[in-house]
Write an enzyme that holds these catalytic residues in place. Structure first.
Site, PDB file in Angstrom:
ATOM      1  N   SER A  13       0.847  -1.181   0.000  1.00  0.00           N
ATOM      2  CA  SER A  13       0.000   0.000   0.000  1.00  0.00           C
ATOM      3  C   SER A  13       0.884   1.232   0.000  1.00  0.00           C
ATOM      4  O   SER A  13       2.010   1.196   0.518  1.00  0.00           O
ATOM      5  CB  SER A  13      -0.901   0.006   1.235  1.00  0.00           C
ATOM      6  OG  SER A  13      -1.602   1.234   1.346  1.00  0.00           O
ATOM      7  N   TYR A  23      -2.288  -0.380  10.553  1.00  0.00           N
ATOM      8  CA  TYR A  23      -2.321  -0.704   9.128  1.00  0.00           C
ATOM      9  C   TYR A  23      -1.009  -0.310   8.457  1.00  0.00           C
ATOM     10  O   TYR A  23      -0.405  -1.094   7.721  1.00  0.00           O
ATOM     11  CB  TYR A  23      -3.500  -0.004   8.449  1.00  0.00           C
ATOM     12  CG  TYR A  23      -3.643  -0.340   6.988  1.00  0.00           C
ATOM     13  CD1 TYR A  23      -4.148  -1.574   6.592  1.00  0.00           C
ATOM     14  CD2 TYR A  23      -3.269   0.567   5.995  1.00  0.00           C
ATOM     15  CE1 TYR A  23      -4.280  -1.907   5.256  1.00  0.00           C
ATOM     16  CE2 TYR A  23      -3.394   0.247   4.653  1.00  0.00           C
ATOM     17  CZ  TYR A  23      -3.902  -0.981   4.284  1.00  0.00           C
ATOM     18  OH  TYR A  23      -4.032  -1.313   2.960  1.00  0.00           O
TER      19      TYR A  23
END
Length: 274
Positions: free
Chosen positions: A153, A164
């Site tokens: 990501s 995350y």
């Protein structure tokens, strides 16, 4: 169900269209789009996800005969389930050429420190790819070919959320470190780093964003032309670089653009960052 092993890459005249690919997180979003793209390009697929019925329906849609695409319900956080996935790939196809670690989760409610199981993000996004890679590397190294593709990501370069981003920073480091460890072995390692794309993770987002097909094409392309890292859409690479040079810019972007526009409020309201 078993079938005869696929012919070797040499016998088919080209590796790109005869590879056996294990794809995790295949039932929706980026995984679903990637399964469709890879099937269209002629790859044999072993689709893994927890949602068995959805996964099996996808496999039937892509290959009604079941000879080229199979579904293996899998919990990537469970060691026995991971081993069963790899064993099934070998049982059905006789080999495994590509592992795509796509399964991922984000924080489900509140800020991560209020989540009842915040470490699940690390188990799914980082531990599972590492452990699956450990299972497939001996075969790839012995054969002198193979490809590990990790779906990271942009949040692994420009942090947006503690847990995350920790998982995606870790996955990026693992990918590049592993790639260098495997130099000269014939085994490739690539990282695909999406920015915001439409998926279940971004269902509440108020940002304009492309569909998961842009990531799927990047994954398929990197199997044919290996690269260490690909950011999609490309504009996010410049944003990540600017964040590294001017951290205050990243702070402003996260607070005013990502959080406010995505959820309609600032961090003090207790939003769900991804």
């Amino acid at each position: 169900m078993t079938s005869s092993p696929l012919p070797s890459e040499a016998a088919t005249g080209g590796p790109a269209r005869r590879r056996v690919v294990v794809l995790t997180g295949a039932s929706s979003g980026i995984g679903l789009a990637t399964a469709q793209e890879l099937a269209a390009r002629g790859h044999a697929l072993v689709l893994a996800a927890r949602r068995a019925e959805t996964l099996q329906a996808l496999a039937r849609a892509l290959d009604p005969s079941g000879s080229r695409v199979i579904a293996v319900p899998t919990d990537v956080t469970d060691d026995a389930s991971r081993r069963a996935l790899i064993a099934t790939a070998h049982e059905h196809f006789g080999r495994l050429d590509v592992l795509i670690n796509n399964a991922g989760v984000t924080v489900e409610k509140g800020w991560w420190w209020d989540d009842p199981d915040p470490l699940r993000v690390l188990r799914v996004n980082l531990e599972a790819p590492i452990e699956l890679t450990r299972l497939v590397l001996p075969e790839m190294r012995a054969r002198g070919s193979g490809h590990i593709v990790n779906i990271g990501s942009v949040a692994g370069r420009a942090a947006t959320n503690g847990m995350y981003s920790a998982s995606k920073f870790g996955l990026r480091g693992f990918s590049h470190g592993l790639r260098r460890e495997l130099l000269g072995t014939g085994v490739q390692v690539s990282l695909i780093a999406p920015g915001f794309v439409r998926s279940e993770m971004t269902a509440q987002a108020r940002l304009p964003m492309p569909g998961p097909e842009v990531v799927a094409r990047a994954v398929a392309d990197v199997l044919e032309r290996p690269r260490p890292e690909v950011t999609v859409p490309k504009a996010y690479a410049a944003l990540a670089a600017l964040n590294s040079l001017v951290p205050a810019f990243g702070d402003l972007l996260v607070r005013r653009v990502i959080i406010a526009r995505r959820y309609g409020h600032g961090p003090e309201s207790g939003g769900r960052p991804e």
